[in-house]
Design a protein around this motif. Structure first.
Motif, mmCIF file in Angstrom:
data_model
loop_
_atom_site.group_PDB
_atom_site.id
_atom_site.type_symbol
_atom_site.label_atom_id
_atom_site.label_comp_id
_atom_site.label_asym_id
_atom_site.label_seq_id
_atom_site.Cartn_x
_atom_site.Cartn_y
_atom_site.Cartn_z
ATOM 1 N N GLU A 153 7.494 -10.218 7.964
ATOM 2 C CA GLU A 153 7.009 -9.555 9.198
ATOM 3 C C GLU A 153 8.220 -8.876 9.818
ATOM 4 O O GLU A 153 9.159 -9.544 10.271
ATOM 5 C CB GLU A 153 6.401 -10.612 10.131
ATOM 6 N N LEU A 154 8.232 -7.564 9.807
ATOM 7 C CA LEU A 154 9.410 -6.833 10.274
ATOM 8 C C LEU A 154 9.508 -6.790 11.799
ATOM 9 O O LEU A 154 10.516 -6.375 12.354
ATOM 10 C CB LEU A 154 9.393 -5.410 9.678
ATOM 11 N N GLY A 155 8.455 -7.248 12.466
ATOM 12 C CA GLY A 155 8.504 -7.275 13.933
ATOM 13 C C GLY A 155 9.542 -8.270 14.459
ATOM 14 O O GLY A 155 9.992 -8.151 15.595
ATOM 15 N N SER A 162 5.026 -7.920 2.024
ATOM 16 C CA SER A 162 3.848 -7.634 2.838
ATOM 17 C C SER A 162 3.808 -8.718 3.900
ATOM 18 O O SER A 162 4.356 -9.803 3.697
ATOM 19 C CB SER A 162 2.576 -7.712 1.972
ATOM 20 N N ARG A 163 3.135 -8.426 5.016
ATOM 21 C CA ARG A 163 2.946 -9.528 5.981
ATOM 22 C C ARG A 163 2.044 -10.584 5.360
ATOM 23 O O ARG A 163 2.113 -11.738 5.702
ATOM 24 C CB ARG A 163 2.327 -8.983 7.275
ATOM 25 N N ASP A 164 1.182 -10.156 4.450
ATOM 26 C CA ASP A 164 0.263 -11.081 3.783
ATOM 27 C C ASP A 164 0.436 -10.911 2.266
ATOM 28 O O ASP A 164 -0.155 -10.008 1.664
ATOM 29 C CB ASP A 164 -1.175 -10.733 4.195
ATOM 30 N N THR A 207 0.845 -1.209 0.000
ATOM 31 C CA THR A 207 0.000 0.000 0.000
ATOM 32 C C THR A 207 0.878 1.256 0.000
ATOM 33 O O THR A 207 2.099 1.176 0.094
ATOM 34 C CB THR A 207 -0.868 0.082 1.292
ATOM 35 N N GLY A 208 0.208 2.399 -0.072
ATOM 36 C CA GLY A 208 0.845 3.692 0.186
ATOM 37 C C GLY A 208 2.126 3.956 -0.596
ATOM 38 O O GLY A 208 2.224 3.695 -1.795
ATOM 39 N N LEU A 209 3.121 4.472 0.127
ATOM 40 C CA LEU A 209 4.370 4.872 -0.525
ATOM 41 C C LEU A 209 5.093 3.666 -1.121
ATOM 42 O O LEU A 209 5.607 3.733 -2.242
ATOM 43 C CB LEU A 209 5.286 5.595 0.470
HETATM 44 N N1 LIG Z 1 2.203 8.698 4.520
HETATM 45 C C1 LIG Z 1 2.945 9.665 5.003
HETATM 46 O O1 LIG Z 1 2.516 10.813 5.064
HETATM 47 C C2 LIG Z 1 4.346 9.401 5.495
HETATM 48 C C3 LIG Z 1 5.132 10.503 5.837
HETATM 49 C C4 LIG Z 1 6.433 10.295 6.273
HETATM 50 C C5 LIG Z 1 6.926 9.001 6.349
HETATM 51 N N2 LIG Z 1 6.136 7.959 6.026
HETATM 52 C C6 LIG Z 1 6.718 6.608 6.134
HETATM 53 O O2 LIG Z 1 6.548 5.933 4.908
HETATM 54 C C7 LIG Z 1 6.480 4.538 5.140
HETATM 55 C C8 LIG Z 1 5.247 3.978 4.456
HETATM 56 O O3 LIG Z 1 4.097 4.566 5.042
HETATM 57 P P1 LIG Z 1 2.703 4.692 4.266
HETATM 58 O O4 LIG Z 1 2.207 6.040 4.520
HETATM 59 O O5 LIG Z 1 2.829 4.204 2.881
HETATM 60 O O6 LIG Z 1 1.827 3.708 5.171
HETATM 61 P P2 LIG Z 1 0.857 2.501 4.819
HETATM 62 O O7 LIG Z 1 0.056 2.802 3.598
HETATM 63 O O8 LIG Z 1 0.160 2.184 6.101
HETATM 64 O O9 LIG Z 1 1.871 1.308 4.454
HETATM 65 C C9 LIG Z 1 2.672 0.713 5.422
HETATM 66 C C10 LIG Z 1 3.338 -0.505 4.830
HETATM 67 O O10 LIG Z 1 4.166 -1.102 5.851
HETATM 68 C C11 LIG Z 1 3.876 -2.487 5.942
HETATM 69 N N3 LIG Z 1 3.958 -2.919 7.344
HETATM 70 C C12 LIG Z 1 3.320 -2.370 8.411
HETATM 71 N N4 LIG Z 1 3.632 -3.065 9.532
HETATM 72 C C13 LIG Z 1 4.484 -4.065 9.150
HETATM 73 C C14 LIG Z 1 5.167 -5.095 9.836
HETATM 74 N N5 LIG Z 1 5.011 -5.280 11.163
HETATM 75 N N6 LIG Z 1 5.963 -5.933 9.139
HETATM 76 C C15 LIG Z 1 6.120 -5.766 7.802
HETATM 77 N N7 LIG Z 1 5.506 -4.813 7.080
HETATM 78 C C16 LIG Z 1 4.694 -3.970 7.761
HETATM 79 C C17 LIG Z 1 2.462 -2.645 5.422
HETATM 80 O O11 LIG Z 1 2.391 -3.929 4.811
HETATM 81 P P3 LIG Z 1 1.266 -5.039 5.159
HETATM 82 O O12 LIG Z 1 0.207 -4.394 5.995
HETATM 83 O O13 LIG Z 1 0.771 -5.474 3.806
HETATM 84 O O14 LIG Z 1 2.051 -6.090 5.860
HETATM 85 C C18 LIG Z 1 2.354 -1.554 4.363
HETATM 86 O O15 LIG Z 1 2.740 -2.020 3.102
HETATM 87 C C19 LIG Z 1 6.490 4.347 6.657
HETATM 88 O O16 LIG Z 1 7.800 4.063 7.098
HETATM 89 C C20 LIG Z 1 6.059 5.726 7.170
HETATM 90 O O17 LIG Z 1 6.533 5.970 8.467
HETATM 91 C C21 LIG Z 1 4.860 8.119 5.604
#
Ligand SMILES: NC(=O)c1ccc[n+]([C@@H]2O[C@H](COP(=O)([O-])OP(=O)(O)OC[C@H]3O[C@@H](n4cnc5c(N)ncnc54)[C@H](OP(=O)(O)O)[C@@H]3O)[C@@H](O)[C@H]2O)c1
Length: 282
Positions: free
Chosen positions: A61-63, A43-45, A22-24
């Motif tokens: 799973e990055l945990g 992805s975790r899934d 998802t997302g970035l």
């Molecule tokens: N959006 C913003 O405004 C923003 C701004 C600054 C920095 N960031 C950074 O950009 C990065 C991506 O954020 P996003 O906004 O794109 O968020 P997001 O849409 O919630 O995506 C987060 C991603 O991280 C993965 N993830 C979450 N927990 C995980 C775990 N325990 N183990 C492995 N994978 C895990 C999720 O994969 P699954 O759920 O599929 O496993 C998902 O693909 C993050 O590091 C965030 O801190 C975001």
């Protein structure tokens, strides 16, 4: 100037992207695939990852740092080495620091700082052996402008940026580059997936703090939902990858990518704090 998509794949043949669902992370993956790069995305899934040409879905799973490193090394061996590793996976946790169980903060430090640093270590070992590659760690503007009630998120990003900064010096002249990528707010699933752990009973009795938290949450969600689309961040990253040198990339809307960093550099800390307090209605 529009750069040809072929250029990206001549420099980066293979890439590993965490949090590609998802997302970035999804936008980075799309940008790389469009540039002809072969991508291992996690992805975790893995069912959440779309199957397509030159894309390899990886369960991660990055945990669990040791297990995540094993998964990375297996993918690296299958790929014959990664030219690019993007540590992107992350999550937010929103709560009053002292009123949230410390296990929440410990898990966030573990995943977003310790285990991300561990994957960086594994990635650099392979890149240095080949004397080529780019490590991109996704930090945040939050490392410079801490958000209230997300203290550990801010700390992990500040820590990651500090790690990146040191690595840039260490790796100078090795053929391996490090990009400290600091997005402002982007319109992703991030706000929807932010964990809001139970707060200690003492907080419920503290009406002032409860109201402040609600105001901060509303400002945070408002900023996220009105931010640019993730493709904007992917375009910034693409430009940085094509430049091919270590550095810090700030990206996002004008006042977060340009004005904020200017204030951080030339303004006093107390001015910066006043701006933040006003913004969050504290
Ligand atoms: N959006 C913003 O405004 C923003 C701004 C600054 C920095 N960031 C950074 O950009 C990065 C991506 O954020 P996003 O906004 O794109 O968020 P997001 O849409 O919630 O995506 C987060 C991603 O991280 C993965 N993830 C979450 N927990 C995980 C775990 N325990 N183990 C492995 N994978 C895990 C999720 O994969 P699954 O759920 O599929 O496993 C998902 O693909 C993050 O590091 C965030 O801190 C975001």
């Amino acid at each position: 100037m529009r750069m040809s998509s072929a250029v990206l794949s001549t420099r980066y043949r293979t890439a590993f992207v965490t949090g590609a669902s998802t997302g970035l992370g999804h936008a980075f993956t799309e940008m790389l695939l469009a540039g002809g790069v072969e991508v291992w995305g996690t992805s975790r899934d893995p069912k959440r990852l779309t199957a397509r040409e030159k894309f390899h879905a990886v369960a991660l799973e990055l945990g669990d740092g040791a297990e995540a490193e094993n998964v990375f090394l297996a993918a690296e061996s299958a790929a014959g080495g990664f030219d690019l590793v993007i540590n992107n996976a992350g999550f937010g946790a929103f709560g009053a620091y002292a009123h949230t169980d410390f296990s929440v903060w410990e898990a966030q430090f573990g995943m977003m700082l310790v285990n991300t640093a561990r994957l960086s270590h594994a990635a650099l070992r392979g890149m240095l052996a080949r004397r080529r590659g780019a490590l991109v760690n996704i930090s945040s503007i939050a490392g410079e402008f801490g958000m209230p009630y997300q203290a550990v998120y801010n700390a992990t990003k500040a820590g990651l940026s500090a790690l990146n900064e040191s690595l840039m010096y260490e790796l100078h002249g090795t053929g391996v580059i490090v990009i400290d990528f600091r997005p402002g707010d982007y319109r992703t699933d991030f706000d929807g997936s932010v964990r809001r752990p139970p707060q200690a009973a003492a907080l419920a009795a503290d009406a002032v703090n409860t109201v402040r938290m609600a105001r901060v949450w509303a400002a945070f969600v408002g900023m996220m939902q009105s931010g640019p689309a993730p493709a904007h961040a992917a375009a910034s990253l693409r430009r940085a990858l094509l430049r091919g040198r270590s550095g810090t990339v700030r990206t996002g809307r004008f006042f977060q990518a340009v004005l904020g960093p200017f204030l951080a550099r030339f303004g006093s800390l107390s001015l910066r704090r006043r701006v933040q307090e006003k913004y969050f209605g504290l």
